[in-house]
Design a protein around this motif. Sequence first.
Motif, PDB file in Angstrom:
ATOM      1  N   SER A  34      -3.768  -4.484  -3.929  1.00 45.14           N
ATOM      2  CA  SER A  34      -2.770  -4.039  -4.903  1.00 45.14           C
ATOM      3  C   SER A  34      -3.203  -4.372  -6.329  1.00 45.14           C
ATOM      4  O   SER A  34      -2.997  -3.579  -7.254  1.00 45.14           O
ATOM      5  CB  SER A  34      -1.411  -4.688  -4.610  1.00 45.14           C
ATOM      6  OG  SER A  34      -0.901  -4.246  -3.376  1.00 45.14           O
ATOM      7  N   LYS A  37      -5.873  -1.881  -7.357  1.00 44.63           N
ATOM      8  CA  LYS A  37      -5.367  -0.528  -7.601  1.00 44.63           C
ATOM      9  C   LYS A  37      -4.437  -0.469  -8.820  1.00 44.63           C
ATOM     10  O   LYS A  37      -4.443   0.510  -9.573  1.00 44.63           O
ATOM     11  CB  LYS A  37      -4.612  -0.029  -6.362  1.00 44.63           C
ATOM     12  CG  LYS A  37      -5.481   0.206  -5.152  1.00 44.63           C
ATOM     13  CD  LYS A  37      -4.629   0.590  -3.949  1.00 44.63           C
ATOM     14  CE  LYS A  37      -5.465   0.753  -2.698  1.00 44.63           C
ATOM     15  NZ  LYS A  37      -4.621   1.050  -1.501  1.00 44.63           N
ATOM     16  N   ASN A  38      -3.623  -1.491  -8.991  1.00 46.91           N
ATOM     17  CA  ASN A  38      -2.577  -1.443 -10.021  1.00 46.91           C
ATOM     18  C   ASN A  38      -2.502  -2.750 -10.822  1.00 46.91           C
ATOM     19  O   ASN A  38      -1.456  -3.392 -10.868  1.00 46.91           O
ATOM     20  CB  ASN A  38      -1.210  -1.174  -9.376  1.00 46.91           C
ATOM     21  CG  ASN A  38      -1.194   0.088  -8.557  1.00 46.91           C
ATOM     22  OD1 ASN A  38      -1.405   1.172  -9.069  1.00 46.91           O
ATOM     23  ND2 ASN A  38      -0.928  -0.050  -7.263  1.00 46.91           N
ATOM     24  N   ASP A  40      -2.213  -3.568 -13.907  1.00 45.92           N
ATOM     25  CA  ASP A  40      -1.297  -3.676 -15.040  1.00 45.92           C
ATOM     26  C   ASP A  40       0.098  -3.135 -14.752  1.00 45.92           C
ATOM     27  O   ASP A  40       0.938  -3.034 -15.659  1.00 45.92           O
ATOM     28  CB  ASP A  40      -1.886  -2.941 -16.257  1.00 45.92           C
ATOM     29  CG  ASP A  40      -3.213  -3.549 -16.688  1.00 45.92           C
ATOM     30  OD1 ASP A  40      -3.320  -4.788 -16.699  1.00 45.92           O
ATOM     31  OD2 ASP A  40      -4.138  -2.778 -17.000  1.00 45.92           O
ATOM     32  N   LYS A  41       0.360  -2.789 -13.500  1.00 42.32           N
ATOM     33  CA  LYS A  41       1.701  -2.326 -13.136  1.00 42.32           C
ATOM     34  C   LYS A  41       2.596  -3.510 -12.780  1.00 42.32           C
ATOM     35  O   LYS A  41       2.126  -4.584 -12.423  1.00 42.32           O
ATOM     36  CB  LYS A  41       1.626  -1.345 -11.970  1.00 42.32           C
ATOM     37  CG  LYS A  41       1.067   0.007 -12.370  1.00 42.32           C
ATOM     38  CD  LYS A  41       1.240   1.023 -11.255  1.00 42.32           C
ATOM     39  CE  LYS A  41       0.779   2.401 -11.705  1.00 42.32           C
ATOM     40  NZ  LYS A  41       0.979   3.424 -10.648  1.00 42.32           N
ATOM     41  N   ALA A  42       3.888  -3.281 -12.887  1.00 36.74           N
ATOM     42  CA  ALA A  42       4.851  -4.355 -12.649  1.00 36.74           C
ATOM     43  C   ALA A  42       4.895  -4.740 -11.172  1.00 36.74           C
ATOM     44  O   ALA A  42       5.141  -3.898 -10.312  1.00 36.74           O
ATOM     45  CB  ALA A  42       6.236  -3.937 -13.113  1.00 36.74           C
ATOM     46  N   ALA A  43       4.659  -6.016 -10.896  1.00 31.87           N
ATOM     47  CA  ALA A  43       4.853  -6.554  -9.548  1.00 31.87           C
ATOM     48  C   ALA A  43       6.255  -7.148  -9.428  1.00 31.87           C
ATOM     49  O   ALA A  43       6.833  -7.189  -8.348  1.00 31.87           O
ATOM     50  CB  ALA A  43       3.811  -7.625  -9.250  1.00 31.87           C
ATOM     51  N   VAL A  50       8.591  -8.573 -17.470  1.00 27.63           N
ATOM     52  CA  VAL A  50       7.697  -7.914 -16.521  1.00 27.63           C
ATOM     53  C   VAL A  50       6.499  -8.820 -16.239  1.00 27.63           C
ATOM     54  O   VAL A  50       5.868  -9.351 -17.154  1.00 27.63           O
ATOM     55  CB  VAL A  50       7.204  -6.566 -17.080  1.00 27.63           C
ATOM     56  CG1 VAL A  50       6.195  -5.929 -16.129  1.00 27.63           C
ATOM     57  CG2 VAL A  50       8.384  -5.622 -17.319  1.00 27.63           C
ATOM     58  N   THR A  52       2.917  -8.524 -14.132  1.00 28.25           N
ATOM     59  CA  THR A  52       2.048  -7.549 -13.475  1.00 28.25           C
ATOM     60  C   THR A  52       1.390  -8.137 -12.227  1.00 28.25           C
ATOM     61  O   THR A  52       1.391  -9.352 -12.004  1.00 28.25           O
ATOM     62  CB  THR A  52       0.949  -7.071 -14.429  1.00 28.25           C
ATOM     63  OG1 THR A  52       0.072  -8.178 -14.716  1.00 28.25           O
ATOM     64  CG2 THR A  52       1.538  -6.523 -15.724  1.00 28.25           C
ATOM     65  N   TYR A  53       0.784  -7.242 -11.443  1.00 30.69           N
ATOM     66  CA  TYR A  53       0.051  -7.680 -10.257  1.00 30.69           C
ATOM     67  C   TYR A  53      -1.080  -8.622 -10.646  1.00 30.69           C
ATOM     68  O   TYR A  53      -1.344  -9.624  -9.971  1.00 30.69           O
ATOM     69  CB  TYR A  53      -0.514  -6.475  -9.504  1.00 30.69           C
ATOM     70  CG  TYR A  53       0.506  -5.753  -8.674  1.00 30.69           C
ATOM     71  CD1 TYR A  53       0.824  -6.178  -7.385  1.00 30.69           C
ATOM     72  CD2 TYR A  53       1.170  -4.630  -9.174  1.00 30.69           C
ATOM     73  CE1 TYR A  53       1.768  -5.523  -6.619  1.00 30.69           C
ATOM     74  CE2 TYR A  53       2.117  -3.952  -8.414  1.00 30.69           C
ATOM     75  CZ  TYR A  53       2.412  -4.407  -7.137  1.00 30.69           C
ATOM     76  OH  TYR A  53       3.351  -3.755  -6.392  1.00 30.69           O
TER      77      TYR A  53
END
Length: 217
Positions: A34, A37-38, A40-43, A50, A52-53
């Motif tokens: 995860s 793949k992501n 800088d996206k919110a985990a 926020v 991130t992962y």
Amino acid sequence: MAKELSYQTYDDSWGAEPIPPTPDESLLHMLASSVQKNPDKAASILFQRVTTYQEVDRLSDRLAMFLVEAGIKKGDRVATMLPNCTQHLITFFAILKAGAIVVPFNIMLKSEEAGYILEDSGAKALFVLDLVYPGIQPRVEELGIKHTITVHIKDFSEPSATIPALLGGEKTLFESTTDFMAAIAEDRGALPEVTFQPREDLALILYTSGTTGFPKG
């Protein structure tokens, strides 16, 4: 012969995708995937903050190394008495990265109930919400748990966020405990490698509600 039960078979006419097989990989491998793949996206989002992962991965590395330096090793039990919050997510993966087993339980449990789980599981360390720690502190000290890390919910919130009154108290530090933010404050170096067998090694010990007696792990 009795007809097979529906959960043991699959029929195309149902119009649904069959359940894929459980991957033969550890939870940490799933986290790493995860993050890749992501990153800088919110985990997690807690009171508008926020995380991130990539941040969960980095901070859980720091916390895992804190546990390793405290003597936690593969197979040890580490308890969490925390609500659903970003700190709990970081703690969950940190415990696994240290090779230990997560023993989560409800923050609403009374001292006797919490103490029973801590003793029965053989927990070597405890992560606990600072607001509820005074209620279980005597039992924790009686059990001789050497490492207690306290979590203040507002440490992972935006200053402008509205915090429920129940959680909005001031941060409290206790003697002979470690503040969560202090435990993740610095990079403690590379983690020692821990080898996992996904089908054999425990990740969690979950306790039943124990309505007719003491809970079972």
